[in-house]
Motif scaffolding. Structure first.
Motif, PDB file in Angstrom:
ATOM      1  N   ASP A 119       0.831  -1.208   0.000  1.00 28.97           N
ATOM      2  CA  ASP A 119       0.000   0.000   0.000  1.00 28.97           C
ATOM      3  C   ASP A 119       0.865   1.256   0.000  1.00 28.97           C
ATOM      4  O   ASP A 119       0.580   2.228  -0.712  1.00 28.97           O
ATOM      5  N   GLU A 129      -6.784   5.858  -1.782  1.00 32.66           N
ATOM      6  CA  GLU A 129      -5.922   4.815  -1.212  1.00 32.66           C
ATOM      7  C   GLU A 129      -5.502   5.153   0.211  1.00 32.66           C
ATOM      8  O   GLU A 129      -5.524   4.289   1.100  1.00 32.66           O
ATOM      9  N   ARG A 166      -8.501   4.619   2.739  1.00 33.97           N
ATOM     10  CA  ARG A 166      -8.785   3.205   3.013  1.00 33.97           C
ATOM     11  C   ARG A 166      -7.674   2.566   3.836  1.00 33.97           C
ATOM     12  O   ARG A 166      -7.930   1.787   4.757  1.00 33.97           O
ATOM     13  N   HIS A 167      -6.442   2.875   3.494  1.00 38.45           N
ATOM     14  CA  HIS A 167      -5.289   2.311   4.192  1.00 38.45           C
ATOM     15  C   HIS A 167      -5.291   2.709   5.667  1.00 38.45           C
ATOM     16  O   HIS A 167      -5.082   1.865   6.545  1.00 38.45           O
ATOM     17  N   GLY A 192      -8.052   0.970   7.595  1.00 39.03           N
ATOM     18  CA  GLY A 192      -7.719  -0.450   7.684  1.00 39.03           C
ATOM     19  C   GLY A 192      -6.704  -0.712   8.783  1.00 39.03           C
ATOM     20  O   GLY A 192      -6.823  -1.680   9.550  1.00 39.03           O
ATOM     21  N   LYS A 223     -10.382  -3.138   4.049  1.00 40.84           N
ATOM     22  CA  LYS A 223     -10.258  -2.001   3.139  1.00 40.84           C
ATOM     23  C   LYS A 223     -11.373  -1.945   2.110  1.00 40.84           C
ATOM     24  O   LYS A 223     -11.652  -0.892   1.543  1.00 40.84           O
ATOM     25  N   THR A 258     -13.753   5.789   1.759  1.00 42.50           N
ATOM     26  CA  THR A 258     -12.736   6.037   0.742  1.00 42.50           C
ATOM     27  C   THR A 258     -12.350   7.507   0.671  1.00 42.50           C
ATOM     28  O   THR A 258     -11.647   7.923  -0.243  1.00 42.50           O
TER      29      THR A 258
END
Length: 203
Positions: free
Chosen positions: A20, A53, A56-57, A60, A154, A159
């Protein structure tokens, strides 16, 4: 596959997190190249992909990884997780400010550069300090399960940045499930890089 002398092989969780991190750098690199070429449409698409990205990362990690650090690494894990959440908050606050801002400005470039510089330091700390401590504590099977859980989580989290949302489960998990459908609706009307553009970046 052999591991070079003097290095430690990555566990599944570390590999998932590092993948990621690398994607973030690739997306930002594509953004800066598009900006340098004067292609603001491409720049906007890559900026949206990067924000998508990172959001979400971050969630998560907050739902899956940091609770593991707190559980298995004791007081040190609590301290590291708190610092990581603080780093995420810094990024979320700034991403939220530019999320709906015009990409066609020097201020946008400066803000995104500041965010990426902060993320580089944060990501490096995770890969060189946090995860090397966590991997032995959870073992190879635990690492595999955590990696799978991280990837699955994720798919269901927001988002877009939500800096006022809780950053500890279970409240974060509940808030994430509420926010995710709204974010995905916004994403449906947003510009993202095509699959061909993504392949070019990775090649």
């Amino acid at each position: 596959m052999t591991t070079p002398a003097g290095t430690t092989p990555k566990g599944p969780l570390t590999a998932a997190i590092a993948e990621d991190h690398q994607e973030m750098y690739e997306y930002y690199g594509a953004f800066t190249r598009a900006r340098s070429a004067g292609d603001n449409d491409k720049a906007e698409r890559w900026a949206r992909q990067l924000i998508w990205e990172v959001a979400r990362h971050a969630v998560g990690e907050e739902i899956v990884v940091y609770p593991l650090m707190e559980k298995h690494l004791g007081a040190q894990g609590l301290k590291l997780a708190d610092q990581d959440r603080s780093d995420h908050q810094f990024v979320k606050d700034r991403l939220y400010k530019i999320d709906n801002a015009s990409v066609d400005s020097e201020e946008y470039d400066a803000s995104l550069k500041e965010i990426m510089e902060h993320l580089h330091q944060h990501n490096d700390s995770e890969e060189t300090k946090d995860l090397p401590l966590l991997e032995p504590a959870i073992g190879s099977e635990g690492s595999q399960k955590a990696a799978e859980s991280f990837k699955m989580t994720k798919k269901f989290v927001p988002t877009r940045p939500h800096p006022s949302a809780p950053d500890h489960p279970p409240l974060e998990t509940f808030a994430g499930f509420l926010a995710a459908p709204i974010d995905k609706l916004k994403d449906a009307f947003a510009k993202f890089p095509s699959e061909e553009m993504k392949e070019e970046v990775k090649s």
